[in-house]
Design a protein around this motif. Structure first.
Motif, PDB file in Angstrom:
ATOM      1  N   SER A  27       0.832  -1.208   0.000  1.00  0.00           N
ATOM      2  CA  SER A  27       0.000   0.000   0.000  1.00  0.00           C
ATOM      3  C   SER A  27       0.861   1.251   0.000  1.00  0.00           C
ATOM      4  N   GLN A  80      -6.889   1.000  -0.192  1.00  0.00           N
ATOM      5  CA  GLN A  80      -7.314  -0.064   0.716  1.00  0.00           C
ATOM      6  C   GLN A  80      -8.367   0.462   1.702  1.00  0.00           C
ATOM      7  N   ASP A 131      -6.096  -1.538  -4.720  1.00  0.00           N
ATOM      8  CA  ASP A 131      -5.481  -2.090  -3.508  1.00  0.00           C
ATOM      9  C   ASP A 131      -6.505  -2.963  -2.793  1.00  0.00           C
ATOM     10  N   GLU A 132      -6.388  -4.253  -2.958  1.00  0.00           N
ATOM     11  CA  GLU A 132      -7.309  -5.236  -2.387  1.00  0.00           C
ATOM     12  C   GLU A 132      -8.768  -4.874  -2.664  1.00  0.00           C
TER      13      GLU A 132
HETATM   14 MG   LIG Z   1      -2.058  -2.675   2.218  1.00  0.00          MG
END
Ligand SMILES: [Mg+2]
Ligand SMILES: Nc1ncnc2c1ncn2[C@@H]1O[C@H](COP(=O)(O)OP(=O)(O)OP(=O)(O)O)[C@@H](O)[C@H]1O
Lengths: 334, 257
Positions: free
Chosen positions: B45, B87, B170-171
């Protein structure tokens, strides 16, 4: 897609636009309702006073000063900040204004100088809070003492009387009377409308909301968080400068204490008006209603036959009951 | 023009004595889907936040389309065609869906006034097209009234709204149902088909293996493996490599770059 799910969509979608409007404006509507209920109560307590126009006229003489202050303060609080230095900025800007007129300067020039002082001092507050990372509460409280201290050192207790301003075009325009209404009321309402538009429809106001809601998200999405935070203090300084100028124009005199008494009533007006203390949301028009409520309390308490000793007590009652009203009327989401 | 959209050279970023990103160099080509993987706390991240301009690197250089950039920040990265789903989703939950979708990139006239009506219509269209729920959204509802997956939908919709050259995710699929996860994958396919690029961060290696054509493995702030899909026979291989890295701090994969 099955018929069932279509039905479900319909069911969920059935919120009328009126309900939506109520929901989106409940804070300002609550404070407006509060003002109306309070005026009705005062009228019932003393019909002869509250059915007369001159009662409202009397309130409208000084109310504009609070409106100039509360409008930018709603931005400040929405941005998640607080400004307690505005009373001293009122004092400083009006000190400059009165001094320039006192030595025979052009009132327009004096006005511009006052606005420059307000903007500059607001900027200094912003730099302290944003660049130096000081707590807004403490830094602006300190600034309030510091600036008032400078005023006292400079003025040595002397006030500045400006009787010569009476009757000039400048005076008529700013604080004359039109249709029985003090002109400062029109200026203040114009200021409030501009504030309302900026707050709800301009990029600046939208960024103020986002920054107060979640500064990290605002920064990630490319909003200049620091600049936005500094700008609310600058705007607050501008409002304080206008308030200072109008205060001198209304009274024809500048006192070293000018602005001092405004701190608590105006702060109360922000919150009574429906702007919560936690940032991210608020209402400019609610703030205008809020300071109106506070202004009417004093008149109302006395008109209702109580002594001035009751005023503060009623301030307290109104502040607390209005907060409960706003809370009952809407869940806090963070 | 350079074949790379964005390139990092020897970038470091520390928080106190944590070297979150420790001398990373990487370059993202046009039209490629890169899977960025690594353990929790590996620095993924932080790395993409350097790319997207949220974090200023302590040292190292950033090149945008072959040209070195100074004073990189999130506003600049967005205006250069990079959109990111963070995220933490980067939402302001008390604000409306519309305001969140246009946060930082409001549709405005030259005086800075926001075109509220246009934004409303666009948000409405966007949420109907890719909204993550069977419910019909009112774009005026505050994000706080949405479920976790629906909020994620807002963040993803926002990133897809501007036809960005590079979309960083991010995810993006954590907290999403199977259907919604598949939706995200088909968005990614679309973006790739249009010759735009994706950086995909995920902990589900099977997912990452399926959608990415190149993998970058990060470990304690450093790139320990960069590998084309052709060099990795299966997702299991990738998982085994990740285990080796976790155990020994480096990879032992045949044919690894
Ligand atoms: Mg992360
Ligand atoms: N803002 C911050 N302040 C201090 N330390 C941070 C900050 N952001 C990240 N770190 C630290 O940097 C390291 C890398 O964090 P990062 O969030 O980049 O990891 P990650 O690979 O994304 O992990 P995950 O898979 O859990 O999301 C961690 O040790 C973390 O504690």
């Amino acid at each position: 897609m099955s018929t069932q799910s279509i039905d479900r969509r319909k069911g969920r979608d059935e919120v009328s636009s009126f309900q939506k409007w109520l929901r989106n404006n409940r804070r300002v509507l609550t404070s407006a309702a509060f003002l109306v209920v309070m005026l009705i109560a005062f009228t019932l307590a003393n019909p002869s006073v509250f059915t007369q126009f001159k009662t409202y006229r009397a309130v409208m003489i000084a109310l504009p000063i609070s409106i100039f202050l509360v409008v930018p303060l709603v931005f400040v609080v929405t941005a998640g900040e607080i400004d307690l230095a505005f009373p001293a900025i009122v004092g400083m800007a009006s000190y400059g204004f009165a001094s320039i007129i006192d030595v025979g300067g052009n009132p327009l020039l004096a006005l511009i100088a006052a606005l420059a002082i307000g903007l500059l001092l607001g900027f200094v507050n912003g730099i302290f809070v944003v660049q130096f990372g000081l707590s807004a509460l403490i830094a602006t409280l300190g600034m309030n003492f510091l600036l008032r201290g400078l005023i006292n050192i400079g003025a040595e207790g002397f006030s500045i009387a400006l009787p010569e301003i009476r009757g000039t075009l400048f005076h008529t325009l700013l604080t004359g009377t039109t249709f029985g209404i003090p002109n400062q009321m029109f200026w203040a309402l114009g200021f409030a409308i501009i504030g309302f538009l900026l707050y709800n429809f301009h990029k600046f106001g939208v960024h103020v909301h986002c920054v107060g809601d979640h500064p990290g998200s605002a920064q990630e999405m490319g909003i200049n968080v620091k600049r936005t935070r500094i700008m609310v203090f600058v705007f607050s300084g501008l409002g304080a400068a206008f308030a200072g100028v109008f205060s001198v124009m209304i009274n024809f005199v500048w006192w070293p204490t000018t602005g001092d008494g405004l701190l608590l009533p105006v702060l109360a007006g922000i919150f009574v008006g429906g702007t919560p203390a936690w940032g991210g949301i608020g209402t400019v028009l609610g703030g205008v209603f809020g300071v109106s409520i506070v202004s009417f309390i004093e008149t109302g308490v006395i008109a209702a036959g109580l002594t001035g000793f009751f005023t503060q007590f009623f301030y307290g009652i109104i502040i607390i009951s209005s907060l409960i009203g706003h809370r009952l009327n809407g869940e806090r989401v963070r | 023009m350079s074949e790379y959209i964005i390139e990092l050279r020897n970038v470091t970023k520390s928080f106190g004595n944590v070297n979150a990103v420790d001398g990373v160099s990487l370059a993202i080509k046009r039209g490629e889907v890169v899977g960025l993987i690594g353990d929790n706390g590996a620095g993924k991240s932080t790395l993409i936040k350097v790319l997207s301009g949220v974090h200023k690197p302590d040292s190292g250089e950033i090149y945008l389309r072959g040209e070195k950039v100074n004073h990189w920040d999130s506003a600049k990265s967005r205006h250069s065609g990079i959109e990111t789903v963070y995220q933490d989703r980067a939402l302001a939950v008390q604000q409306s869906i519309t305001r969140n979708i246009f946060m930082g990139r409001e549709i405005q006239n030259r005086f800075g006034f926001v075109d509220v009506k246009k934004q409303y219509q666009e948000a409405n269209r966007l949420m109907r097209e890719i909204g993550f729920t069977s419910k019909v959204f009112d774009p005026e509802s505050p994000v706080a009234t949405l479920s976790g997956g629906e909020r994620q939908g807002v963040a993803i919709a926002r990133a897809l709204y501007y036809d960005a050259d590079l979309i960083i995710l991010d995810e993006p699929t954590t907290a999403l149902s199977l259907t919604e996860t598949n939706k995200v994958f088909s968005f990614i396919e679309n973006v790739r088909a249009q010759g735009r690029s994706i950086i995909f961060i995920g902990h589900n290696i099977y997912h990452v293996y399926d959608i990415a054509e190149r993998f970058i493995v990060l470990d304690r702030g450093q790139v320990v493996l960069t590998s084309d899909k052709s060099e990795v026979p299966s997702a299991e291989h990738l998982i085994k490599t990740m285990h080796d890295i976790a155990r020994m701090g480096h990879a032992e994969m045949k044919g690894a770059a």
